[in-house]
Design a protein around this motif. Structure first.
Motif, mmCIF file in Angstrom:
data_model
loop_
_atom_site.group_PDB
_atom_site.id
_atom_site.type_symbol
_atom_site.label_atom_id
_atom_site.label_comp_id
_atom_site.label_asym_id
_atom_site.label_seq_id
_atom_site.Cartn_x
_atom_site.Cartn_y
_atom_site.Cartn_z
ATOM 1 N N ARG A 178 46.917 40.104 46.937
ATOM 2 C CA ARG A 178 46.278 40.796 45.812
ATOM 3 C C ARG A 178 47.369 41.303 44.880
ATOM 4 O O ARG A 178 48.216 42.107 45.270
ATOM 5 N N LEU A 179 47.319 40.847 43.624
ATOM 6 C CA LEU A 179 48.365 41.098 42.643
ATOM 7 C C LEU A 179 47.739 41.656 41.375
ATOM 8 O O LEU A 179 46.666 41.199 40.956
ATOM 9 N N THR A 180 48.394 42.631 40.753
ATOM 10 C CA THR A 180 47.887 43.163 39.493
ATOM 11 C C THR A 180 49.000 43.234 38.459
ATOM 12 O O THR A 180 50.174 43.435 38.801
ATOM 13 N N ALA A 181 48.633 43.057 37.195
ATOM 14 C CA ALA A 181 49.555 43.155 36.064
ATOM 15 C C ALA A 181 48.726 43.431 34.815
ATOM 16 O O ALA A 181 47.502 43.295 34.829
ATOM 17 N N SER A 182 49.393 43.804 33.739
ATOM 18 C CA SER A 182 48.677 44.009 32.486
ATOM 19 C C SER A 182 48.059 42.691 32.031
ATOM 20 O O SER A 182 48.485 41.605 32.438
ATOM 21 N N VAL A 183 47.057 42.798 31.168
ATOM 22 C CA VAL A 183 46.354 41.598 30.701
ATOM 23 C C VAL A 183 47.327 40.630 30.043
ATOM 24 O O VAL A 183 47.334 39.429 30.345
ATOM 25 N N ALA A 184 48.175 41.129 29.147
ATOM 26 C CA ALA A 184 49.098 40.256 28.427
ATOM 27 C C ALA A 184 50.134 39.639 29.360
ATOM 28 O O ALA A 184 50.435 38.445 29.276
#
Length: 301
Positions: free
Chosen positions: A94-100
């Motif tokens: 499970r990985l998260t980052a800003s939309v851009a």
């Protein structure tokens, strides 16, 4: 007691509720509740006091869970060593980052990553909010910041730099833009995000930094939309190098002050990989960090 059940109990503790743990595991809350009840029955002690409004850890539960967490980490590490998974990582990451950043920097790299590690499946949660890793069950977060704060472990993936840019059609007829103070007469597109001010910072060489007040009729909270607005000629914007390198190369945008460093808050910024502070780092997370660090540096030259 099964290891999976014990891990679920630890997740309930870290998430603060059965419902939150169920969301992280993609299970029905009743299933998680039964798992907790089974572990409690096997132990012969109650781990949590549960009411309709809150969940608290009992004194006996605190003693048990405090000793359980490092033991499970050691068991997982031993299992990976025994099964040879250090050379063949598996599981859901499970990985998260800003939309851009997710759109522009991570997604293009995923085909190569999945070819190298076909047994890792990825849940990419793109969000311009800084999601809580524990609450959302996230293994790895990519954050853009001068330096990360808090109790998470961090490693720098790549340095970032910002440029003040505008499209050729916006600049057409606006001659004499040679220094940052000229921005006071221009329409500046600004980030509508907490902590960002209506002043941009500049520095030339070793000289002292200075601020320039900026104003404009458009605020945007998403970097992709901000870049699009600048390319459309709606004004001047400050954008990261990783987002606009193709636009600068192909002439869709022009860097106005290439001899100046610029920033909205601090000059030294970077993309950071953050993960929960624990002694054992799963192999799936480790290989993703190594892959991103290597390929992001290549991508931005």
């Amino acid at each position: 007691m099964e290891i999976a059940s014990l891990k679920t109990v630890l997740l309930v503790q870290s998430q603060g509720s059965i419902a939150a743990a169920a969301r992280a595991l993609d299970l029905d809350p009743s299933s998680v509740s039964r798992i907790v009840a089974t572990v409690e029955a096997d132990l012969g002690v109650r781990l949590f006091q549960r009411t309709t409004r809150r969940l608290t850890v009992t004194e006996e539960g605190q003693v048990f869970l405090t000793r359980l967490a490092p033991m499970l980490e050691e068991i997982e590490a031993a299992q990976e060593d025994a099964r040879g998974l250090r050379s063949k990582p598996t599981g859901l990451l499970r990985l998260t980052a800003s939309v851009a950043f997710a759109h522009h920097m991570i997604l293009p790299l995923l085909p190569a990553f999945q070819e190298l590690y076909p047994d890792i499946s990825i849940d990419l949660q793109s969000s311009d909010a800084n999601l809580d890793l524990v609450e959302h069950g996230i293994d790895l977060a990519i954050r853009l910041a001068p330096a990360p704060t808090g109790d998470l472990v961090s490693t720098r993936l790549m340095k970032t730099r910002y440029h003040v840019v505008a499209s050729p059609n916006y600049l057409d007829g606006r001659a004499g833009i040679t220094k940052p103070t000229d921005l006071e007469q221009l329409n500046c597109i600004r980030f509508a995000l907490p902590g960002l001010r209506d002043r941009w910072m500049f520095q030339s060489g070793a000289s002292a930094p200075f601020e320039v007040p900026v104003r404009g009729d458009l605020r945007i909270s998403n970097a992709l939309a901000l870049r699009r607005a600048a390319c459309m000629g709606l004004g001047v914007a400050m954008l990261a190098d990783w987002l606009i390198q193709d636009d600068l190369r192909d002439g869709r945008l022009v860097a106005l002050f290439p001899d100046f460093r610029c920033a909205a808050t601090e000059f030294e910024t970077a993309a950071w990989a953050l993960y929960p502070n624990r002694a054992y780092l799963p192999q799936k997370v480790r290989v993703m960090i190594d892959f991103l660090r290597s390929n992001m540096r290549t991508a931005v030259g």
